[in-house]
Motif scaffolding. Structure first.
Motif: not given
Length: 482
Positions: A109-110, A112-113, A116-118, A145-146, A150, A180
């Motif tokens: 999942p990281l 895919q991000l 972005a911020r998570t 993650t998330g 989510t 980030t």
């Protein structure tokens, strides 16, 4: 009466025809194949790595078929083709493993991000190291993650860049924070993270994290009592990899002079420490078994003092093999053991296996296995005890073996890196051995640790002087003002 037919010449290791040594070396070629295949596939896409695995599998099948056919004509050809088939087969396994890892990384999942911020939940896996500009980089293993609905689980080892609140977190500390996700530095590597907030500690470290953290804290205090100026920060850096007390200017000078690698714990560190223990045990008349026990205890103590991080454990393994080669009657077995370690690390952790630190440790250890004993015989003099010659040979061989890797990797940047490394070679074992002893003694007897640390002052002065002079010579990389 005719003379009997001469038998096969005795091998230098005492085995007829050299067959035992040859058997010990059979693992080296497959290990090289695994390492080279992994180095090629680590930056490739999953499809490319899988295609490489198919090609190597086909090559292994062809070589095995030829080996079976050549067996009746030439035993040598049959063995050579058999080794080639084995090398291609394990290379195919390595490529397949890397293809699976690349696919798993792409699905994390990281990835895919990126950009972005998570939020993340992670475990600190090593001690932080300073970066230019006042921040630190912290190795962590992201597990979640998330946040909330989510949140997705999935482990991934990454480096987190941070500032306030992240210094001094012991390995094993579980944290939550917002980050980030940064672009990976190169293809095949995981993304990086930049912390947007201080960590929220959800669980403290275990004893494997608390003990090394306490040792580091006490050793910093000991160094500040025993030494002045930059030396008080350099000693923990060289011994424990703790660069927090070294100024940015000094770190830049060591990088520009090609000496920055001295702050990383490697197989050479364990070699110096265990070598000093063997030397002391031999000088007091301890037998061979007693020396081996003392060396094992010293190795375990080194890991406990520095911290059981993966890099330290790998350095301890390679360093132990290098020292074992000094007492071995033949080099085949230690070299086979080293090949086995490289094979396992490459298959289990390809990114680490192809990293400069691990390659430095392996090259130093392989050189010790092959050349330490001949060099020791060369440097031995009538007035020099045998154990002293052995330790001196270890220092010479380890430094000369790693210099080409440092140059090729860019760590020894600049035209003065080679002479700088040769110039500091006598000082590095002094700092490593006395400093490690001081770090181990600090929690038990601080005054004694202060004395040992103070004894490092001349060697530290020499290291700092060589770095400053080499960094200021024409052709050295320019040092950017802080």
């Amino acid at each position: 009466m005719t003379d009997p037919a001469p038998g096969p010449p005795p091998h230098a290791d005492g085995a007829p025809g050299g067959s035992p040594a040859a058997r010990d070396l059979r693992l080296v070629l497959p290990t090289l194949a695994v390492f080279i295949t992994t180095a090629v596939a680590v930056a490739d896409a999953a499809v490319g790595a899988a295609a490489l695995a198919v090609v190597l599998t086909a090559a292994a099948a062809v070589a095995a078929t030829w080996s079976a056919g050549a067996g009746h004509r030439s035993r040598l050809d049959s063995r050579a083709l058999g080794v080639l088939a084995l090398a291609c087969a394990v290379g195919a396994v390595a490529a397949g493993v890397q293809a699976a890892r690349t696919h798993a990384l792409a699905a994390h999942p990281l990835v895919q991000l990126i950009g972005a911020r998570t939020g993340v939940e992670a475990v600190v896996t090593g001690f932080d190291r300073p970066v230019r500009g006042g921040g630190v980089m912290v190795p962590v293993r992201v597990e979640v993650t998330g946040t909330g609905a989510t949140a997705r689980t999935g482990e991934l080892d990454v480096v987190l860049l941070a500032r306030a609140g992240w210094r001094g977190l012991p390995p094993g500390t579980r944290v939550r924070t917002s980050v980030t996700v940064l672009e990976p530095r190169s293809a095949g590597e995981p993304p990086g993270l930049r912390a947007l907030a201080p960590p929220r500690v959800t669980r403290g470290p275990g004893w494997t994290g608390r003990v090394p953290a306490a040792v580091r804290h006490r050793f910093r205090e000991v160094s500040e009592r025993a030494l002045t100026g930059e030396a008080s920060g350099l000693l923990p850096s060289f011994v424990l990899g703790d660069e927090g007390g070294v100024s940015e200017r000094t770190r830049d000078e060591f990088r520009a002079s090609g000496l920055a690698h001295l702050a990383a714990v490697s197989g050479a560190n364990t070699t110096y420490v265990v070598g000093a223990v063997l030397l002391g045990a031999a000088a007091t008349g301890v037998g061979r078994r007693g020396r081996l026990v003392a060396a094992g205890l010293a190795l375990a103590g080194f890991v406990a003092v520095v911290g059981p991080e993966p890099a330290v454990l790998r350095a301890a393994g390679t360093g132990a093999i290098g020292l074992a080669a000094l007492g071995a009657r033949r080099t085949g077995r230690p070299l086979a053991a080293l090949a086995a370690i490289v094979l396992l690390v490459t298959l289990l952790d390809p990114g680490t296996a192809t990293g400069t630190g691990f390659v430095l440790s392996v090259c130093a250890t392989a050189a010790l296995v092959v050349a330490a004993r001949p060099v020791a015989l060369r440097v031995r003099r009538p007035w020099m005890p045998g154990p002293v010659a052995d330790v001196l040979a270890v220092c010479i061989v380890a430094h000369l073996a790693t210099l080409p890797i440092l140059v090729a990797s860019g760590l020894a940047s600049g035209p003065w890196a080679l002479p700088a490394n040769i110039a500091v070679a006598p000082a590095v074992p002094v700092v490593t051995v006395l400093g490690t002893a001081a770090a181990a003694l600090g929690p038990l007897w601080e005054d004694g640790a202060v004395v040992l640390s103070a004894m490092c002052a001349p060697a530290l002065w020499w290291l700092e002087t060589v770095a400053g002079v080499a960094a200021g010579l024409p052709g050295s990389p320019e040092i950017t003002p802080a």
